[in-house]
Design an enzyme around this catalytic site. Structure first.
Site, PDB file in Angstrom:
ATOM      1  N   GLU A 129       0.836  -1.209   0.000  1.00  0.00           N
ATOM      2  CA  GLU A 129       0.000   0.000   0.000  1.00  0.00           C
ATOM      3  C   GLU A 129       0.864   1.250   0.000  1.00  0.00           C
ATOM      4  OE1 GLU A 129      -2.531   0.466   3.447  1.00  0.00           O
ATOM      5  OE2 GLU A 129      -3.469   2.264   2.605  1.00  0.00           O
ATOM      6  N   TYR A 130       0.359   2.278  -0.638  1.00  0.00           N
ATOM      7  CA  TYR A 130       0.959   3.618  -0.643  1.00  0.00           C
ATOM      8  C   TYR A 130       1.204   4.041   0.808  1.00  0.00           C
ATOM      9  CZ  TYR A 130       1.155   8.665  -1.696  1.00  0.00           C
ATOM     10  OH  TYR A 130       1.527   9.968  -1.821  1.00  0.00           O
ATOM     11  N   ARG A 157     -18.111  -9.901  -1.326  1.00  0.00           N
ATOM     12  CA  ARG A 157     -18.160  -8.448  -1.559  1.00  0.00           C
ATOM     13  C   ARG A 157     -18.994  -8.031  -2.755  1.00  0.00           C
ATOM     14  NH1 ARG A 157     -16.924  -6.719   3.481  1.00  0.00           N
ATOM     15  NH2 ARG A 157     -15.007  -7.684   4.200  1.00  0.00           N
TER      16      ARG A 157
HETATM   17  C1  LIG Z   1     -21.213  -8.396   4.853  1.00  0.00           C
HETATM   18  C2  LIG Z   1     -20.018  -8.494   5.763  1.00  0.00           C
HETATM   19  C3  LIG Z   1     -20.078  -8.004   7.048  1.00  0.00           C
HETATM   20  C4  LIG Z   1     -18.971  -8.082   7.906  1.00  0.00           C
HETATM   21  N1  LIG Z   1     -19.060  -7.566   9.165  1.00  0.00           N
HETATM   22  C5  LIG Z   1     -17.989  -7.617   9.978  1.00  0.00           C
HETATM   23  C6  LIG Z   1     -18.036  -7.075  11.318  1.00  0.00           C
HETATM   24  O1  LIG Z   1     -19.043  -6.538  11.734  1.00  0.00           O
HETATM   25  N2  LIG Z   1     -16.916  -7.121  12.078  1.00  0.00           N
HETATM   26  C7  LIG Z   1     -15.767  -7.723  11.634  1.00  0.00           C
HETATM   27  O2  LIG Z   1     -14.776  -7.746  12.364  1.00  0.00           O
HETATM   28  N3  LIG Z   1     -15.692  -8.250  10.393  1.00  0.00           N
HETATM   29  C8  LIG Z   1     -16.759  -8.223   9.565  1.00  0.00           C
HETATM   30  N4  LIG Z   1     -16.668  -8.745   8.301  1.00  0.00           N
HETATM   31  C9  LIG Z   1     -15.404  -9.353   7.864  1.00  0.00           C
HETATM   32  C10 LIG Z   1     -15.475 -10.879   7.893  1.00  0.00           C
HETATM   33  O3  LIG Z   1     -15.707 -11.371   9.195  1.00  0.00           O
HETATM   34  C11 LIG Z   1     -14.176 -11.470   7.333  1.00  0.00           C
HETATM   35  O4  LIG Z   1     -13.096 -11.070   8.151  1.00  0.00           O
HETATM   36  C12 LIG Z   1     -13.890 -11.034   5.912  1.00  0.00           C
HETATM   37  O5  LIG Z   1     -15.026 -11.146   5.123  1.00  0.00           O
HETATM   38  C13 LIG Z   1     -12.763 -11.865   5.340  1.00  0.00           C
HETATM   39  O6  LIG Z   1     -13.263 -13.168   5.141  1.00  0.00           O
HETATM   40  P1  LIG Z   1     -12.329 -14.421   5.278  1.00  0.00           P
HETATM   41  O7  LIG Z   1     -11.639 -14.480   6.601  1.00  0.00           O
HETATM   42  O8  LIG Z   1     -13.169 -15.630   4.917  1.00  0.00           O
HETATM   43  O9  LIG Z   1     -11.288 -14.144   4.065  1.00  0.00           O
HETATM   44  P2  LIG Z   1      -9.727 -14.397   3.992  1.00  0.00           P
HETATM   45  O10 LIG Z   1      -9.022 -13.709   5.073  1.00  0.00           O
HETATM   46  O11 LIG Z   1      -9.345 -14.084   2.564  1.00  0.00           O
HETATM   47  O12 LIG Z   1      -9.584 -15.911   4.204  1.00  0.00           O
HETATM   48  C14 LIG Z   1     -10.080 -16.854   3.251  1.00  0.00           C
HETATM   49  C15 LIG Z   1     -10.249 -18.178   3.964  1.00  0.00           C
HETATM   50  O13 LIG Z   1      -8.969 -18.632   4.388  1.00  0.00           O
HETATM   51  C16 LIG Z   1      -9.073 -19.257   5.658  1.00  0.00           C
HETATM   52  N5  LIG Z   1      -8.250 -18.514   6.624  1.00  0.00           N
HETATM   53  C17 LIG Z   1      -7.586 -17.351   6.419  1.00  0.00           C
HETATM   54  N6  LIG Z   1      -6.892 -16.998   7.518  1.00  0.00           N
HETATM   55  C18 LIG Z   1      -7.134 -17.943   8.439  1.00  0.00           C
HETATM   56  C19 LIG Z   1      -6.732 -18.158   9.777  1.00  0.00           C
HETATM   57  N7  LIG Z   1      -5.906 -17.320  10.399  1.00  0.00           N
HETATM   58  N8  LIG Z   1      -7.181 -19.242  10.414  1.00  0.00           N
HETATM   59  C20 LIG Z   1      -8.007 -20.106   9.819  1.00  0.00           C
HETATM   60  N9  LIG Z   1      -8.438 -19.985   8.552  1.00  0.00           N
HETATM   61  C21 LIG Z   1      -8.007 -18.920   7.869  1.00  0.00           C
HETATM   62  C22 LIG Z   1     -10.542 -19.240   6.042  1.00  0.00           C
HETATM   63  O14 LIG Z   1     -11.156 -20.417   5.570  1.00  0.00           O
HETATM   64  C23 LIG Z   1     -11.086 -18.079   5.255  1.00  0.00           C
HETATM   65  O15 LIG Z   1     -12.477 -18.153   4.973  1.00  0.00           O
HETATM   66  C24 LIG Z   1     -17.765  -8.684   7.450  1.00  0.00           C
HETATM   67  C25 LIG Z   1     -17.716  -9.199   6.151  1.00  0.00           C
HETATM   68  C26 LIG Z   1     -18.810  -9.115   5.314  1.00  0.00           C
HETATM   69  C27 LIG Z   1     -18.726  -9.662   3.905  1.00  0.00           C
END
Ligand SMILES: Cc1cc2nc3c(=O)[nH]c(=O)nc-3n(C[C@H](O)[C@H](O)[C@H](O)COP(=O)(O)OP(=O)(O)OC[C@H]3O[C@@H](n4cnc5c(N)ncnc54)[C@H](O)[C@@H]3O)c2cc1C
Length: 296
Positions: free
Chosen positions: A99-100, A198
């Site tokens: 990132e910038y 998203r």
């Molecule tokens: C509509 C919406 C509302 C949301 N509201 C909130 C909110 O109120 N507060 C908030 O804090 N967040 C919120 N989020 C964020 C959400 O909880 C996730 O952090 C975000 O969508 C990233 O998803 P992810 O962890 O699946 O994706 P990525 O980080 O890309 O991970 C992809 C997949 O890899 C695996 N993974 C990655 N890292 C790990 C790890 N360390 N341990 C185990 N498995 C891992 C998991 O299977 C994960 O699904 C929101 C998201 C959405 C889409």
């Protein structure tokens, strides 16, 4: 299967505008639909060639969540995005980011602005979302206040920088609407995961606009078969829980399809009965209405 070379040449470094001053720009791609197929065939062997064409194979992989072949393709983007939407974006941990830096450089002199007809009211049904748009006359006042606030915040920042305050400290009162830029590289499996969350209606409108541009304008022409499979089996698909399947079975057995709301309530899961509020039941109802199994 057609090569994505032509699409790549047309798309690379093309800036797709998003919001008032943001963009998404394709920097590089590794792989194509062919790479997904090639990776899958190493595990399934040459035999698969005769029983399935490439498109069928990709759709099979997507349907059955055989995800690793999709990790063989990668995409690198340059994005310009307001910091509040970026804060949501970086929650996706499976990408590589640069990132910038507003410690090294003066912050980008641009902030996301809102047109008078684009102010959204707080949703009441969904605590995270927005509902209807404000009257543009009220919106005009909000937009003018926004302009004044952003101008004042920038003036304060510029004054601090000109006085010699460290850029890392001077930036602390910049609004979250300030644009940032980043390179973002992600494999296709994790990119589909990002897009499924998203591009979907629950995501905030601003990040949804970025995700939709990435999906529709960049990923679709580069990976036509994989993107189609993603739309069909993930983005626009619905899953049915055991409770939902059993509700449908009970409605069908009672010849109540299409069902009324009362039929749905009567045939719903026993754990839903007698509850005045039940989100799981509401979501089940919405799915059945969408499928035409319950009358609106
Ligand atoms: C509509 C919406 C509302 C949301 N509201 C909130 C909110 O109120 N507060 C908030 O804090 N967040 C919120 N989020 C964020 C959400 O909880 C996730 O952090 C975000 O969508 C990233 O998803 P992810 O962890 O699946 O994706 P990525 O980080 O890309 O991970 C992809 C997949 O890899 C695996 N993974 C990655 N890292 C790990 C790890 N360390 N341990 C185990 N498995 C891992 C998991 O299977 C994960 O699904 C929101 C998201 C959405 C889409």
């Amino acid at each position: 299967m057609a090569s994505n070379q032509e699409a790549l040449e047309t798309l690379r470094w093309k800036k797709f505008p998003v919001l008032n001053d943001g963009f998404v720009c394709l920097v590089d791609v590794m792989g194509s639909d062919d790479s997904i197929v090639q990776a899958a065939r190493v595990s399934y062997g040459e035999g698969t060639k005769s029983v399935s064409d490439d498109r069928t194979l990709i759709r099979y992989l997507m349907r059955h969540k055989h995800t690793t072949p999709f990790e063989m393709a990668e995409i690198k983007l340059l994005i310009r995005i307001p910091m509040d939407a970026w804060r949501q974006w970086v929650r996706h941990r499976t990408a590589s980011i640069n990132e910038y830096s507003t410690r090294y450089s003066v912050a980008i002199d641009s902030a996301q602005t809102t047109e008078p007809n684009a102010w959204r009211a707080q949703a009441t049904a969904n605590r995270q979302g927005s509902a209807d748009y404000f009257d543009p006359a009220v919106g005009a006042e909000l937009s003018e206040e926004e302009r004044q606030f952003q101008e004042d915040a920038r003036a304060l920042y510029t004054k601090r920088v000109e006085m010699g305050v460290a850029r890392e400290q001077a930036r602390k009162d910049l609004p979250l609407s300030t644009y940032t830029q980043a390179y973002w590289k992600c494999d296709l499996h994790n990119l589909f995961h990002f897009l499924s969350l998203r591009m979907e209606g629950h995501a905030q409108l601003e990040i949804r606009e970025y995700a939709t541009v990435i999906g529709e304008q960049i990923v679709k022409p580069l990976f036509p078969c994989a993107y189609d499979a993603f739309v069909d089996y993930r983005l626009q698909s619905e899953t049915l829980s055991r409770l939902e399947q059993e509700t449908i079975a009970r409605l069908a057995a009672a010849h109540k399809i299409p069902a009324s709301l009362e039929d749905f309530m009567a045939c719903g899961d026993p754990s839903w009965q007698g509850l005045t509020r039940c989100r799981e039941r509401d979501e089940a109802l919405a799915k059945l209405v969408k499928m035409g199994l319950v009358k609106e």
